[in-house]
Design a protein around this motif. Sequence first.
Motif, PDB file in Angstrom:
ATOM      1  N   LEU A 170       0.425  -3.388   9.459  1.00 53.76           N
ATOM      2  CA  LEU A 170      -0.781  -2.839  10.090  1.00 53.76           C
ATOM      3  C   LEU A 170      -1.367  -3.852  11.066  1.00 53.76           C
ATOM      4  O   LEU A 170      -1.354  -5.053  10.807  1.00 53.76           O
ATOM      5  CB  LEU A 170      -1.830  -2.512   9.023  1.00 53.76           C
ATOM      6  CG  LEU A 170      -1.437  -1.481   7.977  1.00 53.76           C
ATOM      7  CD1 LEU A 170      -2.363  -1.575   6.780  1.00 53.76           C
ATOM      8  CD2 LEU A 170      -1.484  -0.090   8.571  1.00 53.76           C
TER       9      LEU A 170
ATOM     10  N   TRP B  95      -6.144  -2.637   9.645  1.00 53.49           N
ATOM     11  CA  TRP B  95      -6.289  -3.212   8.308  1.00 53.49           C
ATOM     12  C   TRP B  95      -7.765  -3.424   7.973  1.00 53.49           C
ATOM     13  O   TRP B  95      -8.204  -3.145   6.858  1.00 53.49           O
ATOM     14  CB  TRP B  95      -5.488  -4.499   8.214  1.00 53.49           C
ATOM     15  CG  TRP B  95      -5.431  -5.096   6.854  1.00 53.49           C
ATOM     16  CD1 TRP B  95      -5.722  -6.387   6.528  1.00 53.49           C
ATOM     17  CD2 TRP B  95      -5.043  -4.464   5.625  1.00 53.49           C
ATOM     18  NE1 TRP B  95      -5.536  -6.584   5.175  1.00 53.49           N
ATOM     19  CE2 TRP B  95      -5.127  -5.419   4.603  1.00 53.49           C
ATOM     20  CE3 TRP B  95      -4.653  -3.175   5.297  1.00 53.49           C
ATOM     21  CZ2 TRP B  95      -4.836  -5.142   3.267  1.00 53.49           C
ATOM     22  CZ3 TRP B  95      -4.349  -2.891   3.967  1.00 53.49           C
ATOM     23  CH2 TRP B  95      -4.452  -3.862   2.978  1.00 53.49           C
TER      24      TRP B  95
ATOM     25  N   VAL C 199      -4.145   6.248   2.401  1.00 55.24           N
ATOM     26  CA  VAL C 199      -3.492   5.045   1.868  1.00 55.24           C
ATOM     27  C   VAL C 199      -4.327   4.524   0.716  1.00 55.24           C
ATOM     28  O   VAL C 199      -5.558   4.586   0.737  1.00 55.24           O
ATOM     29  CB  VAL C 199      -3.293   3.946   2.935  1.00 55.24           C
ATOM     30  CG1 VAL C 199      -2.294   4.364   3.978  1.00 55.24           C
ATOM     31  CG2 VAL C 199      -4.590   3.547   3.578  1.00 55.24           C
TER      32      VAL C 199
ATOM     33  N   TRP D 276     -12.016   1.196   1.858  1.00 50.28           N
ATOM     34  CA  TRP D 276     -11.765   0.931   0.440  1.00 50.28           C
ATOM     35  C   TRP D 276     -13.012   0.391  -0.264  1.00 50.28           C
ATOM     36  O   TRP D 276     -13.153   0.529  -1.468  1.00 50.28           O
ATOM     37  CB  TRP D 276     -10.603  -0.036   0.265  1.00 50.28           C
ATOM     38  CG  TRP D 276      -9.260   0.597   0.433  1.00 50.28           C
ATOM     39  CD1 TRP D 276      -8.972   1.928   0.601  1.00 50.28           C
ATOM     40  CD2 TRP D 276      -8.005  -0.070   0.461  1.00 50.28           C
ATOM     41  NE1 TRP D 276      -7.625   2.113   0.727  1.00 50.28           N
ATOM     42  CE2 TRP D 276      -7.003   0.902   0.646  1.00 50.28           C
ATOM     43  CE3 TRP D 276      -7.630  -1.403   0.358  1.00 50.28           C
ATOM     44  CZ2 TRP D 276      -5.645   0.583   0.713  1.00 50.28           C
ATOM     45  CZ3 TRP D 276      -6.280  -1.713   0.429  1.00 50.28           C
ATOM     46  CH2 TRP D 276      -5.299  -0.732   0.598  1.00 50.28           C
TER      47      TRP D 276
ATOM     48  N   PRO E 198      -4.069   1.209  -2.487  1.00 45.75           N
ATOM     49  CA  PRO E 198      -3.276   0.076  -2.954  1.00 45.75           C
ATOM     50  C   PRO E 198      -2.146   0.577  -3.853  1.00 45.75           C
ATOM     51  O   PRO E 198      -2.306   1.579  -4.564  1.00 45.75           O
ATOM     52  CB  PRO E 198      -4.283  -0.759  -3.756  1.00 45.75           C
ATOM     53  CG  PRO E 198      -5.622  -0.354  -3.230  1.00 45.75           C
ATOM     54  CD  PRO E 198      -5.480   1.092  -2.858  1.00 45.75           C
TER      55      PRO E 198
ATOM     56  N   ILE F  16       0.849  -1.189   0.000  1.00 46.05           N
ATOM     57  CA  ILE F  16       0.000   0.000   0.000  1.00 46.05           C
ATOM     58  C   ILE F  16       0.886   1.241   0.000  1.00 46.05           C
ATOM     59  O   ILE F  16       2.002   1.226   0.522  1.00 46.05           O
ATOM     60  CB  ILE F  16      -0.980   0.021   1.197  1.00 46.05           C
ATOM     61  CG1 ILE F  16      -0.242  -0.014   2.531  1.00 46.05           C
ATOM     62  CG2 ILE F  16      -1.958  -1.128   1.110  1.00 46.05           C
ATOM     63  CD1 ILE F  16      -1.149   0.111   3.734  1.00 46.05           C
TER      64      ILE F  16
ATOM     65  N   ILE G 149      -9.273  -0.065   7.119  1.00 53.38           N
ATOM     66  CA  ILE G 149      -8.851   0.384   5.791  1.00 53.38           C
ATOM     67  C   ILE G 149      -9.642  -0.345   4.708  1.00 53.38           C
ATOM     68  O   ILE G 149     -10.158   0.264   3.772  1.00 53.38           O
ATOM     69  CB  ILE G 149      -7.329   0.201   5.609  1.00 53.38           C
ATOM     70  CG1 ILE G 149      -6.600   1.264   6.438  1.00 53.38           C
ATOM     71  CG2 ILE G 149      -6.926   0.282   4.141  1.00 53.38           C
ATOM     72  CD1 ILE G 149      -5.107   1.085   6.505  1.00 53.38           C
ATOM     73  N   TRP G 150      -9.765  -1.677   4.826  1.00 54.78           N
ATOM     74  CA  TRP G 150     -10.546  -2.441   3.842  1.00 54.78           C
ATOM     75  C   TRP G 150     -11.973  -1.946   3.782  1.00 54.78           C
ATOM     76  O   TRP G 150     -12.575  -1.853   2.713  1.00 54.78           O
ATOM     77  CB  TRP G 150     -10.538  -3.932   4.176  1.00 54.78           C
ATOM     78  CG  TRP G 150      -9.429  -4.678   3.524  1.00 54.78           C
ATOM     79  CD1 TRP G 150      -8.366  -5.249   4.147  1.00 54.78           C
ATOM     80  CD2 TRP G 150      -9.238  -4.932   2.126  1.00 54.78           C
ATOM     81  NE1 TRP G 150      -7.529  -5.831   3.224  1.00 54.78           N
ATOM     82  CE2 TRP G 150      -8.039  -5.650   1.978  1.00 54.78           C
ATOM     83  CE3 TRP G 150      -9.957  -4.606   0.985  1.00 54.78           C
ATOM     84  CZ2 TRP G 150      -7.562  -6.065   0.738  1.00 54.78           C
ATOM     85  CZ3 TRP G 150      -9.475  -5.016  -0.253  1.00 54.78           C
ATOM     86  CH2 TRP G 150      -8.298  -5.738  -0.356  1.00 54.78           C
TER      87      TRP G 150
ATOM     88  N   HIS H   7       4.346  -2.631   3.395  1.00 58.10           N
ATOM     89  CA  HIS H   7       3.621  -3.901   3.399  1.00 58.10           C
ATOM     90  C   HIS H   7       2.415  -3.773   4.333  1.00 58.10           C
ATOM     91  O   HIS H   7       2.536  -3.238   5.438  1.00 58.10           O
ATOM     92  CB  HIS H   7       4.505  -5.034   3.921  1.00 58.10           C
ATOM     93  CG  HIS H   7       5.410  -5.616   2.899  1.00 58.10           C
ATOM     94  ND1 HIS H   7       4.980  -6.539   1.977  1.00 58.10           N
ATOM     95  CD2 HIS H   7       6.726  -5.413   2.648  1.00 58.10           C
ATOM     96  CE1 HIS H   7       5.990  -6.880   1.208  1.00 58.10           C
ATOM     97  NE2 HIS H   7       7.063  -6.209   1.585  1.00 58.10           N
ATOM     98  N   SER H   8       1.284  -4.301   3.909  1.00 54.81           N
ATOM     99  CA  SER H   8       0.081  -4.230   4.738  1.00 54.81           C
ATOM    100  C   SER H   8       0.231  -5.020   6.032  1.00 54.81           C
ATOM    101  O   SER H   8      -0.445  -4.719   7.017  1.00 54.81           O
ATOM    102  CB  SER H   8      -1.133  -4.731   3.961  1.00 54.81           C
ATOM    103  OG  SER H   8      -0.949  -6.078   3.568  1.00 54.81           O
ATOM    104  N   HIS H   9       1.130  -6.016   6.083  1.00 54.74           N
ATOM    105  CA  HIS H   9       1.274  -6.800   7.315  1.00 54.74           C
ATOM    106  C   HIS H   9       1.870  -5.968   8.457  1.00 54.74           C
ATOM    107  O   HIS H   9       1.869  -6.420   9.602  1.00 54.74           O
ATOM    108  CB  HIS H   9       2.071  -8.085   7.079  1.00 54.74           C
ATOM    109  CG  HIS H   9       3.515  -7.873   6.811  1.00 54.74           C
ATOM    110  ND1 HIS H   9       4.013  -7.795   5.531  1.00 54.74           N
ATOM    111  CD2 HIS H   9       4.570  -7.703   7.639  1.00 54.74           C
ATOM    112  CE1 HIS H   9       5.317  -7.594   5.600  1.00 54.74           C
ATOM    113  NE2 HIS H   9       5.679  -7.533   6.856  1.00 54.74           N
TER     114      HIS H   9
END
Length: 93
Positions: A42, A47, A14, A54, A16, A3, A50-51, A38-40
Amino acid sequence: MLISLYSGMASWVVVPQRVRPTQAAAIHGPLIFEGTIHSHLLSPHIWTRIWSEWERHPFASLSEDLGLVLLGACLDRYGTLAPPFSGPHATAI
């Protein structure tokens, strides 16, 4: 997932990786690319939020503090804010 973080006068956002924050810039004003992470890095809670954002918009908002923490975490882990994250700690995933 990678991201990208952008900062502006009023907000951090943020998106993608490889998605331009056009709609976010129209709402929040000019944005400056800060880096890719990297999203990991978060937490699951952040996370999920954010999803959720989105699903409604092509961007999600973050606080400046969180944006700076994420950039710092990426620099600490990989030594860079630019993919392919081949820094000295990249194999530690």
